[in-house]
Design an enzyme around this catalytic site. Sequence first.
Site, PDB file in Angstrom:
ATOM      1  N   GLU A   1       0.859  -1.199   0.000  1.00  0.00           N
ATOM      2  CA  GLU A   1       0.000   0.000   0.000  1.00  0.00           C
ATOM      3  C   GLU A   1       0.882   1.231   0.000  1.00  0.00           C
ATOM      4  O   GLU A   1       2.113   1.123   0.142  1.00  0.00           O
ATOM      5  CB  GLU A   1      -0.941   0.003   1.210  1.00  0.00           C
ATOM      6  CG  GLU A   1      -2.042  -1.041   1.105  1.00  0.00           C
ATOM      7  CD  GLU A   1      -2.993  -1.028   2.287  1.00  0.00           C
ATOM      8  OE1 GLU A   1      -3.610   0.013   2.539  1.00  0.00           O
ATOM      9  OE2 GLU A   1      -3.099  -2.057   2.963  1.00  0.00           O
TER      10      GLU A   1
ATOM     11  N   ARG B   1      -0.977   8.718   9.291  1.00  0.00           N
ATOM     12  CA  ARG B   1      -0.810   7.278   9.527  1.00  0.00           C
ATOM     13  C   ARG B   1      -0.392   6.539   8.254  1.00  0.00           C
ATOM     14  O   ARG B   1      -0.970   6.771   7.184  1.00  0.00           O
ATOM     15  CB  ARG B   1      -2.122   6.694  10.038  1.00  0.00           C
ATOM     16  CG  ARG B   1      -2.100   5.185  10.164  1.00  0.00           C
ATOM     17  CD  ARG B   1      -3.356   4.683  10.805  1.00  0.00           C
ATOM     18  NE  ARG B   1      -4.523   4.859   9.980  1.00  0.00           N
ATOM     19  CZ  ARG B   1      -4.958   3.970   9.086  1.00  0.00           C
ATOM     20  NH1 ARG B   1      -4.310   2.842   8.870  1.00  0.00           N
ATOM     21  NH2 ARG B   1      -6.067   4.214   8.401  1.00  0.00           N
TER      22      ARG B   1
ATOM     23  N   ARG C   1      -0.594   8.672   1.973  1.00  0.00           N
ATOM     24  CA  ARG C   1      -1.964   9.145   1.781  1.00  0.00           C
ATOM     25  C   ARG C   1      -2.148  10.655   1.782  1.00  0.00           C
ATOM     26  O   ARG C   1      -2.959  11.197   1.039  1.00  0.00           O
ATOM     27  CB  ARG C   1      -2.800   8.592   2.926  1.00  0.00           C
ATOM     28  CG  ARG C   1      -3.789   7.624   2.462  1.00  0.00           C
ATOM     29  CD  ARG C   1      -4.440   6.972   3.605  1.00  0.00           C
ATOM     30  NE  ARG C   1      -4.321   5.544   3.378  1.00  0.00           N
ATOM     31  CZ  ARG C   1      -4.752   4.644   4.203  1.00  0.00           C
ATOM     32  NH1 ARG C   1      -5.295   5.004   5.345  1.00  0.00           N
ATOM     33  NH2 ARG C   1      -4.634   3.381   3.909  1.00  0.00           N
TER      34      ARG C   1
ATOM     35  N   HIS D   1     -11.233   9.594   6.724  1.00  0.00           N
ATOM     36  CA  HIS D   1     -11.012   8.159   6.926  1.00  0.00           C
ATOM     37  C   HIS D   1     -10.531   7.802   8.330  1.00  0.00           C
ATOM     38  O   HIS D   1     -10.926   6.778   8.884  1.00  0.00           O
ATOM     39  CB  HIS D   1      -9.968   7.719   5.891  1.00  0.00           C
ATOM     40  CG  HIS D   1      -9.685   6.261   5.876  1.00  0.00           C
ATOM     41  ND1 HIS D   1     -10.643   5.312   5.563  1.00  0.00           N
ATOM     42  CD2 HIS D   1      -8.545   5.560   6.120  1.00  0.00           C
ATOM     43  CE1 HIS D   1     -10.099   4.107   5.605  1.00  0.00           C
ATOM     44  NE2 HIS D   1      -8.833   4.227   5.963  1.00  0.00           N
TER      45      HIS D   1
ATOM     46  N   HIS E   1      -8.786   9.622   3.072  1.00  0.00           N
ATOM     47  CA  HIS E   1      -8.346   8.555   2.171  1.00  0.00           C
ATOM     48  C   HIS E   1      -8.520   9.073   0.751  1.00  0.00           C
ATOM     49  O   HIS E   1      -9.565   9.645   0.419  1.00  0.00           O
ATOM     50  CB  HIS E   1      -9.184   7.293   2.391  1.00  0.00           C
ATOM     51  CG  HIS E   1      -8.560   6.065   1.812  1.00  0.00           C
ATOM     52  ND1 HIS E   1      -8.431   5.874   0.461  1.00  0.00           N
ATOM     53  CD2 HIS E   1      -8.006   4.981   2.390  1.00  0.00           C
ATOM     54  CE1 HIS E   1      -7.826   4.714   0.237  1.00  0.00           C
ATOM     55  NE2 HIS E   1      -7.550   4.152   1.397  1.00  0.00           N
TER      56      HIS E   1
HETATM   57  P1  FAD Z   1     -13.702   0.240  16.078  1.00  0.00           P
HETATM   58  O1  FAD Z   1     -13.399  -0.942  15.287  1.00  0.00           O
HETATM   59  O2  FAD Z   1     -14.306   1.388  15.396  1.00  0.00           O
HETATM   60  O3  FAD Z   1     -14.677  -0.218  17.251  1.00  0.00           O
HETATM   61  C1  FAD Z   1     -15.278   0.740  18.093  1.00  0.00           C
HETATM   62  C2  FAD Z   1     -16.432   0.090  18.832  1.00  0.00           C
HETATM   63  O4  FAD Z   1     -16.861   0.963  19.855  1.00  0.00           O
HETATM   64  C3  FAD Z   1     -17.645  -0.183  17.953  1.00  0.00           C
HETATM   65  O5  FAD Z   1     -18.165  -1.437  18.281  1.00  0.00           O
HETATM   66  C4  FAD Z   1     -18.624   0.910  18.385  1.00  0.00           C
HETATM   67  O6  FAD Z   1     -19.966   0.568  18.218  1.00  0.00           O
HETATM   68  C5  FAD Z   1     -18.274   1.034  19.856  1.00  0.00           C
HETATM   69  N1  FAD Z   1     -18.660   2.311  20.439  1.00  0.00           N
HETATM   70  C6  FAD Z   1     -18.338   3.555  19.998  1.00  0.00           C
HETATM   71  N2  FAD Z   1     -18.893   4.482  20.806  1.00  0.00           N
HETATM   72  C7  FAD Z   1     -19.556   3.811  21.781  1.00  0.00           C
HETATM   73  C8  FAD Z   1     -20.338   4.206  22.908  1.00  0.00           C
HETATM   74  N3  FAD Z   1     -20.567   5.499  23.187  1.00  0.00           N
HETATM   75  N4  FAD Z   1     -20.864   3.244  23.686  1.00  0.00           N
HETATM   76  C9  FAD Z   1     -20.687   1.935  23.425  1.00  0.00           C
HETATM   77  N5  FAD Z   1     -19.971   1.505  22.352  1.00  0.00           N
HETATM   78  C10 FAD Z   1     -19.412   2.436  21.554  1.00  0.00           C
HETATM   79  N6  FAD Z   1      -6.875   0.125   9.136  1.00  0.00           N
HETATM   80  C11 FAD Z   1      -5.874  -0.738   8.826  1.00  0.00           C
HETATM   81  O7  FAD Z   1      -4.908  -0.871   9.592  1.00  0.00           O
HETATM   82  N7  FAD Z   1      -5.952  -1.474   7.692  1.00  0.00           N
HETATM   83  C12 FAD Z   1      -6.981  -1.380   6.824  1.00  0.00           C
HETATM   84  O8  FAD Z   1      -7.008  -2.067   5.818  1.00  0.00           O
HETATM   85  C13 FAD Z   1      -8.013  -0.464   7.111  1.00  0.00           C
HETATM   86  N8  FAD Z   1      -9.048  -0.298   6.259  1.00  0.00           N
HETATM   87  C14 FAD Z   1     -10.080   0.518   6.617  1.00  0.00           C
HETATM   88  C15 FAD Z   1     -11.188   0.614   5.781  1.00  0.00           C
HETATM   89  C16 FAD Z   1     -12.271   1.372   6.158  1.00  0.00           C
HETATM   90  C17 FAD Z   1     -13.470   1.469   5.251  1.00  0.00           C
HETATM   91  C18 FAD Z   1     -12.260   2.059   7.394  1.00  0.00           C
HETATM   92  C19 FAD Z   1     -13.433   2.870   7.826  1.00  0.00           C
HETATM   93  C20 FAD Z   1     -11.149   1.996   8.212  1.00  0.00           C
HETATM   94  C21 FAD Z   1     -10.055   1.228   7.833  1.00  0.00           C
HETATM   95  N9  FAD Z   1      -8.934   1.128   8.639  1.00  0.00           N
HETATM   96  C22 FAD Z   1      -7.933   0.264   8.317  1.00  0.00           C
HETATM   97  C23 FAD Z   1      -8.911   1.773   9.952  1.00  0.00           C
HETATM   98  C24 FAD Z   1      -9.263   0.724  11.013  1.00  0.00           C
HETATM   99  O9  FAD Z   1     -10.257  -0.130  10.515  1.00  0.00           O
HETATM  100  C25 FAD Z   1      -9.751   1.349  12.298  1.00  0.00           C
HETATM  101  O10 FAD Z   1      -8.899   2.391  12.675  1.00  0.00           O
HETATM  102  C26 FAD Z   1      -9.771   0.314  13.397  1.00  0.00           C
HETATM  103  O11 FAD Z   1     -10.534  -0.791  13.000  1.00  0.00           O
HETATM  104  C27 FAD Z   1     -10.351   0.898  14.676  1.00  0.00           C
HETATM  105  O12 FAD Z   1     -10.480  -0.135  15.604  1.00  0.00           O
HETATM  106  P2  FAD Z   1     -10.964   0.196  17.062  1.00  0.00           P
HETATM  107  O13 FAD Z   1     -10.981  -1.093  17.805  1.00  0.00           O
HETATM  108  O14 FAD Z   1     -10.173   1.305  17.612  1.00  0.00           O
HETATM  109  O15 FAD Z   1     -12.439   0.776  16.884  1.00  0.00           O
HETATM  110  C1  SIN Z   2      -7.267   0.715   2.556  1.00  0.00           C
HETATM  111  O1  SIN Z   2      -7.530  -0.472   2.372  1.00  0.00           O
HETATM  112  O2  SIN Z   2      -6.967   1.488   1.661  1.00  0.00           O
HETATM  113  C2  SIN Z   2      -7.328   1.244   3.943  1.00  0.00           C
HETATM  114  C3  SIN Z   2      -6.107   0.895   4.662  1.00  0.00           C
HETATM  115  C4  SIN Z   2      -5.947   1.706   5.906  1.00  0.00           C
HETATM  116  O3  SIN Z   2      -6.782   2.532   6.240  1.00  0.00           O
HETATM  117  O4  SIN Z   2      -4.921   1.513   6.557  1.00  0.00           O
END
Ligand code: FAD
Ligand code: SIN
Length: 534
Positions: free
Chosen positions: A117, A389, A293, A354, A245
């Site tokens: 990437e 990032r 990015r 993003h 993104h």
């Molecule tokens: P999340 O996975 O967002 O989980 C948060 C949780 O908290 C959810 O269940 C939510 O419902 C809960 N929550 C929030 N507020 C409350 C509240 N007030 N009360 C109770 N529950 C609550 N990163 C990479 O490294 N590689 C990738 O390929 C990549 N691709 C991506 C593609 C997309 C489309 C997106 C949107 C992001 C991508 N990212 C990627 C970024 C990455 O997915 C996220 O940064 C990461 O998954 C966040 O994980 P987390 O555990 O911090 O939070």
């Molecule tokens: C992507 O698949 O382009 C997202 C990867 C990331 O957010 O790190």
Amino acid sequence: MRYKTDILVIGPGIAGLTFTIKMAEARPDLKITVLTKTTERESNTRYAQGGVAAVWDFENDNFEKHVADTLDAGAELNDVEVVRMVVREGPERVKDIIKWGARFDKNESDEYELGREGGHSENRILHFKDLTGWEIQRTLADKVRQFENVEVLEHYFAMDLITQHHLNRIVTRVTPGICCYGAYVLNKNTNETDTFLSRMTFLATGGAGQIYKATTNPVIATGDGIAMVYRAKGRIANMEFVQFHPTALYNPKGLSPDFLVSEAVRGYGGILKAADGEEFMDKYDPRKSLAPRDIVARAIDHEMKVRGVENMFLDVRHIDKKKFLDHFPTIHEACLDAGVNPMKQMIPVVPACHYMCGGIVIDKNGATSIKGLYAAGEATYSGLHGANRLASNSLLGAMVFADRSFKHISELIDQSTFEDKIPDWNAKGTTEPNEMILITQSTKELKEIMSSYVGIVRTNTRLKRAVDRILLLYKETEDLYKETVISPQLFELRNMITLAFLVTSGAQMRQESRGLHYNTDYPDEAPYNEITYM
Ligand code: FAD
Ligand code: SIN
């Protein structure tokens, strides 16, 4: 209702569930409660496409290369020690989730196929087609079910952290020894506000992309955890670094969220082009379509403005159809649904909000500035990402800090106790029904303000205009909050206003251009480090 749980986990994405599984496995004697405001499988994690970055192929890659790429993408604003730590521990954390059942794509020799990437000098992205996040979320959700000491409560909306403030003590941002005793939570099933008392709390509520009109983040991404910590007077830093993104699928109907066309597509040979077929990225960076990015998103934004067009294009027509379908089945289908056949037409793309690189300040153990409160994942600022990032470092960082928090909390939990004197939630004076139209309208306004004035390119005048309008929305919404019955929508609006304020005021304070923060009034880098808030 009043609950007592040894450990309260808020947010079951990759950070929350990795922590929970480790803790539950190590300490079956402890009760762990996991709260989610929607369902267990809905999170940002679930939508991750590209994959997890980790040094895997030690013949061609090494830790120092991954560290160097992370620092380069982060415009050297990263904490080098933290970057080294995450990069070194990363492969072990990936092995953890593989052990728990996560599948990653392999090649004909049965070795993991490593993708590329933007900003990576080597192939080091482990992935499961273009559904890596779905596979990780599935694995973690299945695994967590195996533990009898874990209870996952769905539709429980965490509203506020409980601290000394709720014992009628004055707590300010400089009060030493602020402690977290649990959280007040709106049970969406009963509409009651419950009190959850805990000995330790782990916050993993993810990002806040929903403060912008165009975002790849699902509707849950309203920055609740960051806002809760800010209200509890904990430390927050560097919120001005909002990652856009470069390639969301152009979405003229404005549907939210915007569908992501993974950077892995460019890693697989996709090329950014203008409508006339011109490859424009060589004007901006020698790495062209695979530059970090911030550079690519700014380049696309600039080209769109100069050409007066609504989108640029990603050309994948030269890629073998079978291979493309095999690697990117979901993206292929989403393009077809949008009326674009990627094998015959260029894919129209636009930048979309993003990822938040700033957040709740945590140390190397995941400890926040509030005692008894740990955090990991996108809600946090650890120093890993710096000013931008590196692709696929988010899932990696979330797992590393979840693991480190688990280890640190394991050492401390036996000495920590409940605070039983906490009162239940006081809903006095809030008798008026919610006026939903006021909430939806203010939410729309907020997104409009952020998208118009606090986007990829900023100026002092735009930032000032944004802050003035955000403060007005803040006042109106706080008045509404005092008078009306609480609802998740009202809390989300309050939280998003807080996030918008933190992003915008952080952007005003950072008088330089670096990484994701580009202000034409300060076009050069200056020796700033952390921006924190009073
Ligand atoms: P999340 O996975 O967002 O989980 C948060 C949780 O908290 C959810 O269940 C939510 O419902 C809960 N929550 C929030 N507020 C409350 C509240 N007030 N009360 C109770 N529950 C609550 N990163 C990479 O490294 N590689 C990738 O390929 C990549 N691709 C991506 C593609 C997309 C489309 C997106 C949107 C992001 C991508 N990212 C990627 C970024 C990455 O997915 C996220 O940064 C990461 O998954 C966040 O994980 P987390 O555990 O911090 O939070
Ligand atoms: C992507 O698949 O382009 C997202 C990867 C990331 O957010 O790190």
